[in-house]
Design an enzyme around this catalytic site. Structure first.
Site, mmCIF file in Angstrom:
data_model
loop_
_atom_site.group_PDB
_atom_site.id
_atom_site.type_symbol
_atom_site.label_atom_id
_atom_site.label_comp_id
_atom_site.label_asym_id
_atom_site.label_seq_id
_atom_site.Cartn_x
_atom_site.Cartn_y
_atom_site.Cartn_z
ATOM 1 N N GLU B 70 0.844 -1.199 0.000
ATOM 2 C CA GLU B 70 0.000 0.000 0.000
ATOM 3 C C GLU B 70 0.887 1.260 0.000
ATOM 4 O O GLU B 70 0.673 2.182 -0.792
ATOM 5 C CB GLU B 70 -0.903 -0.029 1.238
ATOM 6 C CG GLU B 70 -1.688 1.239 1.500
ATOM 7 C CD GLU B 70 -1.576 1.696 2.945
ATOM 8 O OE1 GLU B 70 -1.093 2.829 3.165
ATOM 9 O OE2 GLU B 70 -1.979 0.934 3.857
ATOM 10 N N HIS B 71 1.898 1.283 0.850
ATOM 11 C CA HIS B 71 2.806 2.442 0.881
ATOM 12 C C HIS B 71 3.489 2.629 -0.468
ATOM 13 O O HIS B 71 3.590 3.742 -0.982
ATOM 14 C CB HIS B 71 3.906 2.209 1.936
ATOM 15 C CG HIS B 71 3.543 2.680 3.302
ATOM 16 N ND1 HIS B 71 4.329 3.544 4.006
ATOM 17 C CD2 HIS B 71 2.476 2.413 4.090
ATOM 18 C CE1 HIS B 71 3.780 3.780 5.189
ATOM 19 N NE2 HIS B 71 2.664 3.108 5.265
ATOM 20 N N GLU B 142 6.449 3.831 11.816
ATOM 21 C CA GLU B 142 5.001 3.669 11.950
ATOM 22 C C GLU B 142 4.709 2.551 12.974
ATOM 23 O O GLU B 142 3.857 2.694 13.847
ATOM 24 C CB GLU B 142 4.379 3.332 10.589
ATOM 25 C CG GLU B 142 2.863 3.266 10.643
ATOM 26 C CD GLU B 142 2.215 2.998 9.288
ATOM 27 O OE1 GLU B 142 2.954 2.827 8.300
ATOM 28 O OE2 GLU B 142 0.971 2.949 9.231
#
Lengths: 427, 429
Positions: B70-71, B142
């Site tokens: 996704e990143h 994160e």
């Protein structure tokens, strides 16, 4: 462009803001009670929303009160206290399903307004005091809340930054109140504070949704009229005088990730001519994923997952926040400071200015699509005493030029660098 | 293009399945300034073992790869896609859950271009060794940010107590170690398998003309080449119905302890509509006892076992399901014990018809309030669609429920071997 029209009517003891809109399946009612931020009474103000929401004379305990709201199709009702510049604002928010969508003939809105009004003006009181057990219990809850601030490291670091930065200003007062006040607060003293508050605080009531103006005015008058208040606003804000000496503060805590928070003084407030350029400035500097902070701290140097800035409109602050490894403190700090220098020296393109303007306008329009968002935007205006139509706000943002953004950057002063780091400090 | 009309709600949705298999849904809201678009693949953190397209052997990929992918989809050879949205005055974002990865934007202008950008960037991956390595530092931060969040740790700790083998027990972002193993080739393998249009849904809601929008999407998709693929073969371990461990805990620097009670839900035999009914009924039962009007909440609150942080939720999805209750507590052992007793006692109690009607009204109101949000409509519609349910059927389904349904539900709900307790304990000073 679709911008809601606001009608403001001065009423007896309150100001009514009507925002007719067909965007929603619900009707939102928000009451805001405002007073100057003061050390005295702040813990009382932190307690009051939860005490008031527990019981009224008619619905004398939490279960009956909540059941009544559930029966009104799960009418949402919440309250909180917050800091807006140097004002303390208590907000009570209700959201009721619009009757046209229900297979039901009951006056849902009116019944909900009755509860709203009772919570504000007719709480459960005996012998000049709130219910003892409710107050005792809510004091415990608030105590927990105050102690738990430390568990959310981002909020905690933000609070510590403001503690240091605005040390002798009302803005540094804690909106959750202070434990040392607890002992002297009783069910009776809290009720006394409440009476002063409910009579003297400035009251604004917002009603938004698919409503008929005449009908809603009649309902509002029935439920929000106050006998005593002049509803006048005469509060002056403290101004910081003299030059600022930038300080750097490092504190240790048991954290995996260091929290780097930096506070600047913008010297610009809502309604000032360069407020629009400040918004564009923030968009280029740290407001969006396309901004300098995100691109440099995160994308270029992989130091952080988040690195961003936001500004406080009534106090005139710009706050930067990022989560970085303790060992990367110096590098992250110098990147953030360098990016501010880059803003001052005009190291950004006209295209970036245009992009930022579009982003800011987009954000504003999206916010105004939401009932609570629109109410917050309008309340900002009420607070600053400057009523600027939405079209004009947008037009003013469109007119911002690169020079204006540089001027803003020059006005901004570094005040405090705060770093919450692990006990080893990562060195 | 087909129009689905929901009269009571005054909503309608346009639906079309593209030739390449992509499901498109459009909901027009001309009263709003905003448009929200979300492009979702039915692929999330639990899809760790599968047979890659064109291969015969199953592979197991590193933990956290769906989120990593996704990143990386935002980064192209020559640019960062965030900037493309910026130029269009839009804000973009993405998220990865247990079962889905979604890319989204919201904007108040240039909607057609934004939709085009969304489709094009998700359907045109570019992964390089350098950019994969660079991302590891960002995602490590994160993960560490979440490691410092007691609520997140409590949530995941509970799931890890409930599940023994199933990858739902793995943190969505993976671990700092597991993401180091991810390679560019792994990303392409996952991408090619799970980002085929037939595994994806596009939902756009807001201010636009639906006919023109659908035509634009049709043309965009027709210009791209996708080979037809067989059904994706995913594989999950056999998970026992009972919990992995009845009790678990971690120690963290928190001021207040947390106690959570988790119930492992059995979703194996439920089809889409049954899943929806189960979700609604369990939600209403929990609401009845544990929301502020409930007798259990009242007892726990008066006894100072819970505070405002007390929460409960039920999540049912393909492959797994759980109910979690709990929050901060000064007496975590006592809270956990009382919550377990309360859950067990539900079976012996009855909800009166009058009370059940109140809970129905509450559910209806909550649903109507949620419909004010484009994000809720688009995200939930997509979620329910992948389970074979229509979001707007929620209303008639709630209306059809009775106290008897609740009685039947509780009969088989709470069993001793399906309950876990998890605590976050403060460090000794």
């Amino acid at each position: 462009m679709k911008i809601s029209k606001e009608t403001v009517v001065e009423k007896k003891g309150y100001r009514l803001h009507i925002l007719p809109s067909k965007k929603y399946k619900t009707i939102s009612i928000v009451a805001k009670l405002k007073a100057p931020m003061k050390r005295e009474g702040i813990t009382e103000r932190a307690l009051l929303p939860s005490v008031l929401q527990k019981a009224t004379q008619q619905l004398p305990n939490v279960r009956t009160l909540q059941s009544a709201l559930e029966n009104l199709y799960g009418t949402g009702f919440s309250s909180d206290g917050s800091k807006k510049g140097e004002n303390h604002v208590l907000s009570f928010r209700m959201e009721v399903v619009n009757e046209v969508y229900l297979k039901n003939q009951e006056p849902i809105l009116e019944n909900a307004l009755q509860i709203f009004s009772d919570v504000l003006f007719d709480p459960k009181v005996e012998n000049g005091a709130f219910d003892e057990s409710i107050v005792a219990r809510e004091k415990q809850t608030l105590e927990q809340k105050i102690k738990s601030i430390k568990d959310d490291k981002m909020s905690y670091a933000n609070m510590r930054l403001i503690d240091h930065m605005c040390k002798d200003e009302p803005y540094a007062l804690h909106v959750h109140g202070y434990l040392e006040d607890f002992e002297q607060i009783t069910a009776q003293s809290l009720y006394e504070y409440y009476q002063a508050m409910i009579n003297r605080d400035l009251l604004d009531v917002y009603i938004s949704g698919d409503v008929d103006q005449t009908e809603i005015e009649k309902l509002a008058d029935q439920y929000f009229t106050r006998e005593f208040s002049e509803n006048a606003d005469d509060h002056k804000h403290s101004e910081l005088t003299g030059s600022i000496e930038a300080k750097e503060i490092v504190e240790e805590d048991d954290v995996n990730q260091g929290k780097l928070h930096i506070g600047y003084r913008t010297n610009i407030k809502f309604g000032d001519p360069d407020y629009y350029a400040l918004q564009v400035f923030n968009g280029i500097y740290g407001g969006f994923p396309s901004s300098k902070l995100f691109m440099n701290v995160r994308e270029k140097h992989s130091l952080a997952y988040y690195a961003a800035s936001r500004f406080e409109s009534h106090k005139g602050l710009l706050l930067v926040f990022s989560g970085v490894d303790p060992k990367d403190y110096d590098q992250a700090k110098s990147i953030i400071l360098e990016q501010m220098k880059a803003m001052e020296s005009g190291d950004f393109t006209d295209d970036q200015v245009e992009d930022s303007k579009e982003q800011v306008i987009n954000q504003l329009q999206e916010t105004m699509d939401n009932a609570n968002g629109l109410i917050e935007v309008l309340y900002h205006q009420t607070l600053s005493g400057k009523d600027i139509p939405a079209e004009e706000l947008i037009e003013n943002i469109r007119n911002v030029k690169k020079e204006d953004v540089i001027k803003v950057a020059e006005k901004i002063q570094l005040d405090t660098i705060y770093f919450l780091t692990s006990q080893e400090g990562g060195e | 293009m087909e129009e689905l009309v929901y009269e009571q709600l005054n909503e309608s949705v346009f639906r079309e399945k593209m030739d390449n298999g992509l499901q498109v849904f459009l909901l027009s809201k001309p009263e709003l300034a905003k448009t929200y678009g979300i492009f979702t693949t039915n692929y999330g953190s639990i899809d760790q073992t599968f047979t890659p397209i064109g291969k015969n052997e199953k592979v197991t990929v590193p933990e956290g790869i769906a989120h990593f992918l996704e990143h990386k989809l935002f980064e192209k050879e020559d640019r960062d896609v965030f900037q493309d949205f910026t130029k269009l005055g839009a804000s973009a974002n993405a998220f990865t859950s247990f079962t889905k990865t979604a890319y989204l934007f919201s904007a108040t202008s240039q909607i057609e271009k934004n939709v085009e950008t969304l489709l094009d960037f998700v359907q045109d991956p570019y992964f390089s060794k350098e950019s994969v390595d660079k991302e590891k530092g960002i995602i490590a931060q994160e993960i560490k940010m979440y490691d410092d969040q007691p609520d997140w740790r409590a949530f995941f700790g509970t799931i890890q107590s409930l599940y023994e083998k199933h990858p739902v027990k793995v943190d969505i972002a993976g671990t700092v170690d597991s993401i180091q193993e991810i390679t560019k080739d792994d990303l392409y393998t996952c991408y090619e398998t799970f980002y085929h249009p037939s595994n994806m849904v596009l939902f756009v809601a807001g201010n636009f003309n639906p006919e023109e929008m659908m035509e634009q999407i049709r043309t965009n998709q027709a210009n791209k080449d996708f080979k037809e693929i067989p059904e994706i073969e995913r594989s999950y371990p056999d998970e026992p119905k009972s919990v992995a461990k009845a009790e678990g805990s971690i120690t963290m620097p928190v001021t207040t302890a947390k106690a959570m009670v988790g119930v492992k839900e059995d979703v194996s035999s439920l089809n889409g509509e049954e899943l929806l009914r189960a979700e609604l009924i369990s939600g209403m039962i929990l609401d009845f006892y544990f929301s502020r009007s409930g007798e259990f909440y009242d007892e726990l609150y008066q006894a100072d076992l819970i505070d405002d942080s007390f929460q409960f939720e039920t999540e049912l999805d393909r492959q797994f399901g759980f109910t979690i209750l709990g929050g901060d507590s000064r007496k975590p052992d006592e809270l956990a014990a009382r919550l377990k007793e309360m859950l067990h006692s539900i079976k012996e109690k009855k909800i009166s018809e009058e009370d059940f009607t109140r809970m129905k009204r509450k559910k209806i109101g909550q649903f109507m309030r949620a419909l004010n949000s484009l994000e809720f409509i688009a995200n939930q519609f997509t979620h329910y669609h992948t389970l074979g349910v229509d979001l707007f059927d929620v209303l008639p389904v709630i209306e059809s429920l009775s106290a008897e349904d609740a009685d039947q539900y509780v009969e088989h709900w709470i069993k001793d071997d399906r309950i876990s307790v998890f605590q976050v304990k403060p460090q000794e000073q």
